[in-house]
Design a protein around this motif. Structure first.
Motif, mmCIF file in Angstrom:
data_model
loop_
_atom_site.group_PDB
_atom_site.id
_atom_site.type_symbol
_atom_site.label_atom_id
_atom_site.label_comp_id
_atom_site.label_asym_id
_atom_site.label_seq_id
_atom_site.Cartn_x
_atom_site.Cartn_y
_atom_site.Cartn_z
ATOM 1 N N ASP A 127 24.518 42.415 41.127
ATOM 2 C CA ASP A 127 25.600 42.828 40.232
ATOM 3 C C ASP A 127 25.897 41.755 39.192
ATOM 4 O OD1 ASP A 127 27.743 44.306 39.197
ATOM 5 O OD2 ASP A 127 29.159 43.237 40.487
ATOM 6 N N GLU A 128 25.666 42.052 37.932
ATOM 7 C CA GLU A 128 25.910 41.069 36.877
ATOM 8 C C GLU A 128 27.364 41.065 36.409
ATOM 9 O OE1 GLU A 128 24.671 42.826 32.643
ATOM 10 O OE2 GLU A 128 23.040 42.885 34.098
ATOM 11 N N LEU A 129 28.178 41.932 36.990
ATOM 12 C CA LEU A 129 29.604 41.950 36.655
ATOM 13 C C LEU A 129 30.409 41.017 37.554
ATOM 14 C CD1 LEU A 129 30.082 45.796 36.127
ATOM 15 C CD2 LEU A 129 29.571 44.043 34.418
ATOM 16 N N ASN A 130 29.696 40.215 38.357
ATOM 17 C CA ASN A 130 30.343 39.225 39.234
ATOM 18 C C ASN A 130 31.362 39.860 40.179
ATOM 19 O OD1 ASN A 130 28.955 36.981 38.061
ATOM 20 N ND2 ASN A 130 30.355 37.109 36.308
ATOM 21 N N HIS A 131 31.000 41.039 40.681
ATOM 22 C CA HIS A 131 31.819 41.745 41.679
ATOM 23 C C HIS A 131 33.203 42.097 41.138
ATOM 24 C CE1 HIS A 131 29.260 39.931 45.174
ATOM 25 N NE2 HIS A 131 28.529 40.586 44.285
ATOM 26 N N ARG A 132 33.312 42.248 39.824
ATOM 27 C CA ARG A 132 34.600 42.613 39.236
ATOM 28 C C ARG A 132 35.039 44.008 39.681
ATOM 29 N NH1 ARG A 132 33.369 41.192 34.644
ATOM 30 N NH2 ARG A 132 32.996 43.092 33.450
ATOM 31 N N PHE A 133 34.067 44.843 40.032
ATOM 32 C CA PHE A 133 34.389 46.190 40.479
ATOM 33 C C PHE A 133 34.138 46.337 41.972
ATOM 34 C CE2 PHE A 133 33.843 46.641 35.932
ATOM 35 C CZ PHE A 133 34.947 47.422 35.595
ATOM 36 N N PHE A 134 34.595 45.357 42.724
ATOM 37 C CA PHE A 134 34.536 45.376 44.190
ATOM 38 C C PHE A 134 35.962 45.233 44.724
ATOM 39 C CE2 PHE A 134 30.178 45.024 43.537
ATOM 40 C CZ PHE A 134 29.443 44.844 44.698
ATOM 41 N N GLY A 177 47.969 49.633 38.165
ATOM 42 C CA GLY A 177 48.703 49.231 39.353
ATOM 43 C C GLY A 177 47.753 48.724 40.419
ATOM 44 N N ARG A 178 48.113 48.897 41.685
ATOM 45 C CA ARG A 178 47.217 48.529 42.774
ATOM 46 C C ARG A 178 46.125 49.586 42.861
ATOM 47 N NH1 ARG A 178 46.856 44.939 46.720
ATOM 48 N NH2 ARG A 178 46.232 45.496 48.854
ATOM 49 N N TYR A 179 44.879 49.152 42.849
ATOM 50 C CA TYR A 179 43.786 50.118 42.770
ATOM 51 C C TYR A 179 42.517 49.543 43.385
ATOM 52 C CZ TYR A 179 41.345 47.555 39.011
ATOM 53 O OH TYR A 179 40.652 46.617 38.299
ATOM 54 N N TYR A 180 41.526 50.425 43.535
ATOM 55 C CA TYR A 180 40.206 50.026 44.032
ATOM 56 C C TYR A 180 39.271 49.864 42.834
ATOM 57 C CZ TYR A 180 41.709 51.512 48.716
ATOM 58 O OH TYR A 180 42.364 51.651 49.915
ATOM 59 N N PRO A 181 38.950 48.649 42.424
ATOM 60 C CA PRO A 181 38.034 48.479 41.291
ATOM 61 C C PRO A 181 36.674 49.131 41.518
ATOM 62 C CG PRO A 181 39.160 46.419 41.781
ATOM 63 C CD PRO A 181 39.477 47.355 42.904
ATOM 64 N N SER A 182 36.271 49.253 42.784
ATOM 65 C CA SER A 182 34.971 49.870 43.073
ATOM 66 C C SER A 182 34.979 51.373 42.819
ATOM 67 C CB SER A 182 34.573 49.603 44.529
ATOM 68 O OG SER A 182 35.611 49.983 45.408
ATOM 69 N N HIS A 183 36.164 51.964 42.654
ATOM 70 C CA HIS A 183 36.260 53.417 42.507
ATOM 71 C C HIS A 183 37.116 53.770 41.290
ATOM 72 C CE1 HIS A 183 34.439 53.451 46.389
ATOM 73 N NE2 HIS A 183 35.530 53.122 47.059
#
Length: 262
Positions: free
Chosen positions: A30-37, A46-52
């Motif tokens: 992942d080249e986004l450095n796990h930003r969407f994990f 708000g509070r959310y799941y970056p992976s989704h």
């Protein structure tokens, strides 16, 4: 979401569709450095799941990442909407109600059906944190009328998808693995023991060995699914009607399986 532009590859992780099976193996690409994990907090979301993050929000709030995604050959997994609803319910139980489905009474399950339906009907475009796993699959494939994800594989065809990704990345991924499955313990006394052993094994064992050990443990101490939830829903015509109505667009995705975007 995982993007590896070096390989012209992106994986869109739709919640409760078996995506953890791929994410766990591809995190290093992942080249986004796990930003969407994981879990995050955002001033808009708000509070959310970056992976989704559905496509509409990804395009409006993370436009650079959305543009990069669209440049890649992208993949996602599809799941039968009804099965997925009950898997999402089980996930909500574990994460937010702090219980497994079999630990809830029929009344508690029925009350939560009502809570979930009320929330989704008023927050359909972006369900709140506790309800994120119920988001529509089509919202991760399309942005409005525009199809974003190129390749959609049925969950039952997960080995075929993993083989395709393996060829694209030039490495062999573990096939037949399905992480984060819904299970029902045969004996509640075994629950705490198995959960502790699971955490230790995941931290200490290689991924392939961990999956073998986990599947063996499930075969001894539990069984797949949460039949008490689906059985109760079958007695609720309003719940069944909601699933069919709310996920109507998801059911239509069947016609796009294994058919690349033009």
């Amino acid at each position: 979401m995982i993007i590896a532009s070096k390989y012209n590859f992106a994986f869109v992780h739709i919640p409760k569709n078996g995506g953890s099976s791929i994410r766990d193996q591809l995190a290093g690409y992942d080249e986004l450095n796990h930003r969407f994990f994981g879990v995050g907090t955002h001033p808009v979301l708000g509070r959310y799941y970056p992976s989704h993050v559905p496509m509409q929000q990804l395009a409006s709030i993370f436009p650079d990442d959305y543009a990069l995604l669209k440049e890649q050959e992208s993949f996602a997994i599809y799941r039968d909407p009804r099965d997925r609803f009950f898997s999402s319910f089980a996930q909500r139980c574990r994460e937010h109600l702090k219980a497994f489905p079999q630990e809830l009474t029929d009344r508690q399950i029925n009350d939560d059906f009502d809570t979930i339906i009320d929330h989704l009907e008023t927050n359909s475009d972006f369900p709140g944190f506790e309800f994120a796993h119920f988001a529509r699959q089509s919202d991760f494939i399309f942005n409005g009328d525009e199809r974003v994800v190129d390749h959609i594989y049925d969950l039952n065809d997960l080995p075929d998808l993993i083989a395709q990704i393996s060829r694209k990345l030039g490495r062999s991924l573990i096939s037949g693995q399905h992480s984060n499955k819904t299970i029902t313990f045969r004996n509640q006394r075994h629950k705490a023991i198995m959960m502790r052993v699971k955490d230790v094994a995941k931290a200490q064992l290689p991924l392939r060995a961990y999956n073998v050990a986990k599947d063996f443990g499930i075969s001894i101490f539990a069984h797949r699914g949460a039949s008490n939830v689906s059985d109760l829903a079958a007695k609720r015509p309003d719940v069944e009607a909601f699933i069919k109505r709310y996920y109507q667009g998801d059911a239509g995705l069947v016609h796009l399986l294994n058919r690349p975007a033009s």
